[in-house]
Design a protein around this motif. Structure first.
Motif, PDB file in Angstrom:
ATOM      1  N   ASN A  44      -9.115  -4.326  -3.371  1.00 44.84           N
ATOM      2  CA  ASN A  44      -9.397  -4.202  -1.827  1.00 44.84           C
ATOM      3  C   ASN A  44     -10.483  -5.166  -1.423  1.00 44.84           C
ATOM      4  O   ASN A  44     -10.335  -6.106  -0.515  1.00 44.84           O
ATOM      5  CB  ASN A  44      -9.558  -2.859  -1.567  1.00 44.84           C
ATOM      6  N   GLN A  45     -11.596  -5.008  -2.298  1.00 38.19           N
ATOM      7  CA  GLN A  45     -12.756  -5.872  -1.895  1.00 38.19           C
ATOM      8  C   GLN A  45     -12.356  -7.461  -1.816  1.00 38.19           C
ATOM      9  O   GLN A  45     -12.834  -8.144  -1.081  1.00 38.19           O
ATOM     10  CB  GLN A  45     -13.924  -5.434  -2.700  1.00 38.19           C
ATOM     11  N   GLU A  46     -11.847  -7.854  -2.884  1.00 37.71           N
ATOM     12  CA  GLU A  46     -11.428  -9.131  -3.101  1.00 37.71           C
ATOM     13  C   GLU A  46     -10.361  -9.808  -1.948  1.00 37.71           C
ATOM     14  O   GLU A  46     -10.977 -10.788  -1.240  1.00 37.71           O
ATOM     15  CB  GLU A  46     -10.962  -9.721  -4.327  1.00 37.71           C
ATOM     16  N   VAL A  47      -9.664  -9.101  -1.445  1.00 37.69           N
ATOM     17  CA  VAL A  47      -8.988  -9.214  -0.512  1.00 37.69           C
ATOM     18  C   VAL A  47      -9.558  -9.343   0.886  1.00 37.69           C
ATOM     19  O   VAL A  47      -9.451 -10.394   1.703  1.00 37.69           O
ATOM     20  CB  VAL A  47      -7.417  -8.285  -0.309  1.00 37.69           C
ATOM     21  N   SER A  70       0.188  -2.943  -5.143  1.00 41.81           N
ATOM     22  CA  SER A  70       0.764  -1.959  -6.379  1.00 41.81           C
ATOM     23  C   SER A  70      -0.353  -1.070  -6.546  1.00 41.81           C
ATOM     24  O   SER A  70      -1.482  -1.562  -6.472  1.00 41.81           O
ATOM     25  CB  SER A  70       1.033  -2.866  -7.537  1.00 41.81           C
ATOM     26  N   LYS A  71      -0.314   0.100  -7.069  1.00 44.70           N
ATOM     27  CA  LYS A  71      -1.182   0.987  -7.295  1.00 44.70           C
ATOM     28  C   LYS A  71      -1.355   1.290  -8.834  1.00 44.70           C
ATOM     29  O   LYS A  71      -0.209   1.506  -9.596  1.00 44.70           O
ATOM     30  CB  LYS A  71      -0.918   2.392  -6.380  1.00 44.70           C
ATOM     31  N   LEU A  72      -2.667   1.230  -9.190  1.00 45.79           N
ATOM     32  CA  LEU A  72      -2.789   1.404 -10.637  1.00 45.79           C
ATOM     33  C   LEU A  72      -4.074   2.107 -10.888  1.00 45.79           C
ATOM     34  O   LEU A  72      -5.114   1.870 -10.328  1.00 45.79           O
ATOM     35  CB  LEU A  72      -2.802   0.317 -11.360  1.00 45.79           C
ATOM     36  N   ASN A  73      -3.883   3.549 -11.489  1.00 42.20           N
ATOM     37  CA  ASN A  73      -4.982   4.477 -11.478  1.00 42.20           C
ATOM     38  C   ASN A  73      -5.780   4.597 -10.278  1.00 42.20           C
ATOM     39  O   ASN A  73      -7.051   4.520 -10.221  1.00 42.20           O
ATOM     40  CB  ASN A  73      -6.109   3.880 -12.582  1.00 42.20           C
ATOM     41  N   ARG A  74      -5.048   4.840  -9.318  1.00 44.40           N
ATOM     42  CA  ARG A  74      -5.745   5.351  -8.107  1.00 44.40           C
ATOM     43  C   ARG A  74      -6.357   3.912  -7.081  1.00 44.40           C
ATOM     44  O   ARG A  74      -7.152   4.050  -6.361  1.00 44.40           O
ATOM     45  CB  ARG A  74      -6.374   6.390  -8.027  1.00 44.40           C
TER      46      ARG A  74
END
Length: 103
Positions: A44-47, A70-74
């Motif tokens: 999120n932060q990078e985007v 895509s979601k990985l480990n919340r």
């Protein structure tokens, strides 16, 4: 130093369980490694930094289906190619501060 004695059968059982766990880990690694080697993934932060937007605006893009994730480990991850495609498409030119598109 503390010495703990266990039966050989218990030790063999532990070895077998560890071996099975190692095999599962190796299979998972082999399965998913090509996915991550083919594409660079952003969080999120990078985007938000790349697109110069807020987290709320990013959420709006996700909700409207403008940016796949895509979601990985919340945690959400985005393909760099998808972010670039969104930026190049020019769909954000008529996006307001709140992240909504007005035509």
């Amino acid at each position: 130093m503390e010495v703990i004695a266990i039966q050989k059968s218990a030790l063999d059982g532990m070895k077998n369980e560890l071996k099975a766990l190692l095999e599962l880990t190796e299979k998972a690694t082999q399965k998913y490694t090509p996915i991550f080697k083919e594409e660079q993934w952003l969080d999120n932060q990078e985007v938000c930094l790349m697109m110069n937007i807020t987290k709320r605006t990013l959420q709006t893009y996700k909700s409207k289906g403008l940016l796949p994730y895509s979601k990985l480990n919340r945690k959400n991850y985005y393909k760099l190619s998808d972010v670039r495609a969104l930026l190049e498409a020019g769909q954000l030119d008529n996006t307001t501060e709140d992240g909504f598109i007005h035509e």
